[in-house]
Structures are given as C-alpha cells and as structure tokens.
Design a protein around this motif. Sequence first.
Motif, PDB file in Angstrom:
ATOM      1  N   ILE A  33       0.896  -1.128  -0.100  1.00 24.45           N
ATOM      2  CA  ILE A  33       0.008  -0.147  -0.062  1.00 24.45           C
ATOM      3  C   ILE A  33       1.006   1.193   0.136  1.00 24.45           C
ATOM      4  O   ILE A  33       1.615   1.438   0.913  1.00 24.45           O
ATOM      5  CB  ILE A  33      -0.878   0.038   1.087  1.00 24.45           C
ATOM      6  N   LEU A  34       0.913   1.986  -1.097  1.00 25.38           N
ATOM      7  CA  LEU A  34       1.472   3.375  -1.058  1.00 25.38           C
ATOM      8  C   LEU A  34       0.502   4.327  -0.573  1.00 25.38           C
ATOM      9  O   LEU A  34      -0.582   4.678  -0.920  1.00 25.38           O
ATOM     10  CB  LEU A  34       2.053   3.499  -2.447  1.00 25.38           C
ATOM     11  N   ASN A  63      -3.527  13.732   1.302  1.00 27.67           N
ATOM     12  CA  ASN A  63      -4.933  13.654   1.438  1.00 27.67           C
ATOM     13  C   ASN A  63      -5.453  12.473   1.616  1.00 27.67           C
ATOM     14  O   ASN A  63      -6.493  11.975   1.198  1.00 27.67           O
ATOM     15  CB  ASN A  63      -5.595  14.252   0.158  1.00 27.67           C
ATOM     16  N   ASN A  64      -4.792  11.327   2.512  1.00 22.74           N
ATOM     17  CA  ASN A  64      -5.004  10.258   2.764  1.00 22.74           C
ATOM     18  C   ASN A  64      -5.571   9.468   1.414  1.00 22.74           C
ATOM     19  O   ASN A  64      -6.143   8.495   1.735  1.00 22.74           O
ATOM     20  CB  ASN A  64      -6.431  10.030   3.671  1.00 22.74           C
TER      21      ASN A  64
END
Length: 212
Positions: A171-172, A176-177
Amino acid sequence: MDFKSVLNLLENGMKYPLPGREAQLSMSPSPVDMRRFDSKLPDNHRKGSVLILLYPDRDKAFFPLIKRPVYPGVHSGQIAFPGGKMEEEDEDEIETALREAWEEVGILPEQVKLIGRMSDLFIPASNFLVTPVLGYSEVIPDFVAEEKEVARIIQTAVSTLYEPTIRKQKILEFSNNFRLDTPYFEVDKEMVWGATAMILSELLQILENGKA
C-alpha cells in the motif's frame, strides 16, 4: 534467458496483436485510474517515448532501467526506462526514444536495431502518452548517466523478471489520505511500479506469446 532466445521470442510475439490493456492492468495500482485507457485523451496531453533496449552480457539478455533523481515532481526518485518528452524536431516517437536514451544514458542510436513499438500508455499524473519502443544492441552499450536526469543505471537481466519472489504488493500512501494498492517488481532492491511495471508486464506477455 539467453540473448538469442529472448530476441526470437520477442520477434515472434510481436507478430501477434499486442496484449496492451489486459497485460498492463495486471500490474496497475488499485483503484485503477481508468483515464489511462480512455480513447479520448486530454487535448493538452503531451507525447513521450521510452526505450526498452535488450543487449547481451555473458550471453544473457539484459536491459537498462534508470532511477530518477529526487526533485519536486510526480516521478521523483522513481524507476523508469530511459526516455522522455517528444521535441518538435523529433520525426516520430522512435526518434524521441533514441534521442532520450542517448542523452540520458549514452546509448548510441546507431547501435540500436528496432524490433517495434509496444502499446501506448497514458500517464494521468504527468499528462503524458508514452510509447515504449523495443530494440536491441548486439554489444553492451557504454553507459554514461546524465547526472541531472539519472541517479543510477540498473542493468537488469530479463530472467530476473521470472523469479517468483520479484513480484510484490504494498500500500502506497499519498497526501490527502489517498492510498494505492500497488503491485510492483523488486529489482536490485528498488521498487518498480506504475507505468514502468505496466510496460514490463506487457513485455512479459509478448515473450509468452512468442512461445506459441
């Protein structure tokens, strides 16, 4: 994989319709940005090319990847193929790929024998439509990295792409989440993801098609 076998597979594989989107999607981050595959591109999109150059080293087939320097931009520090933006004086995408490869890593255009073009890929983050150009050299190029554009050159064996441990996923996290579930190739301890991984995926499928 020995050099001649790889060339034979590629030349056979390029006789078939290009795998394109299907192969590219297998290494695309999720959620998939479907703008990559939209038949209507932004009017202001730019054209660029990259060179995938096969060459023999101890009879094995290799190709160069480059690591971009860290800079204030969307592709900072990423792994890529030699390549870049099409200039007005370039006759076509092939000339762009050859010129950029010469400028960035010292590959002499006259050393390159063309195999063909792979499927275009649009990169929304930088608004580039990229054409991968496939070629080979019968000798190892005398690589010279252009310091402002290339932090390192990674000479990569085609056989590396078949190692079972090379394909990974993580997961990258971005600002802004925003998160991307990202498949990648780990090459020489570097993360090869995004457009470069998608192009490599098509290359592997062309090699597979060449066995038919």
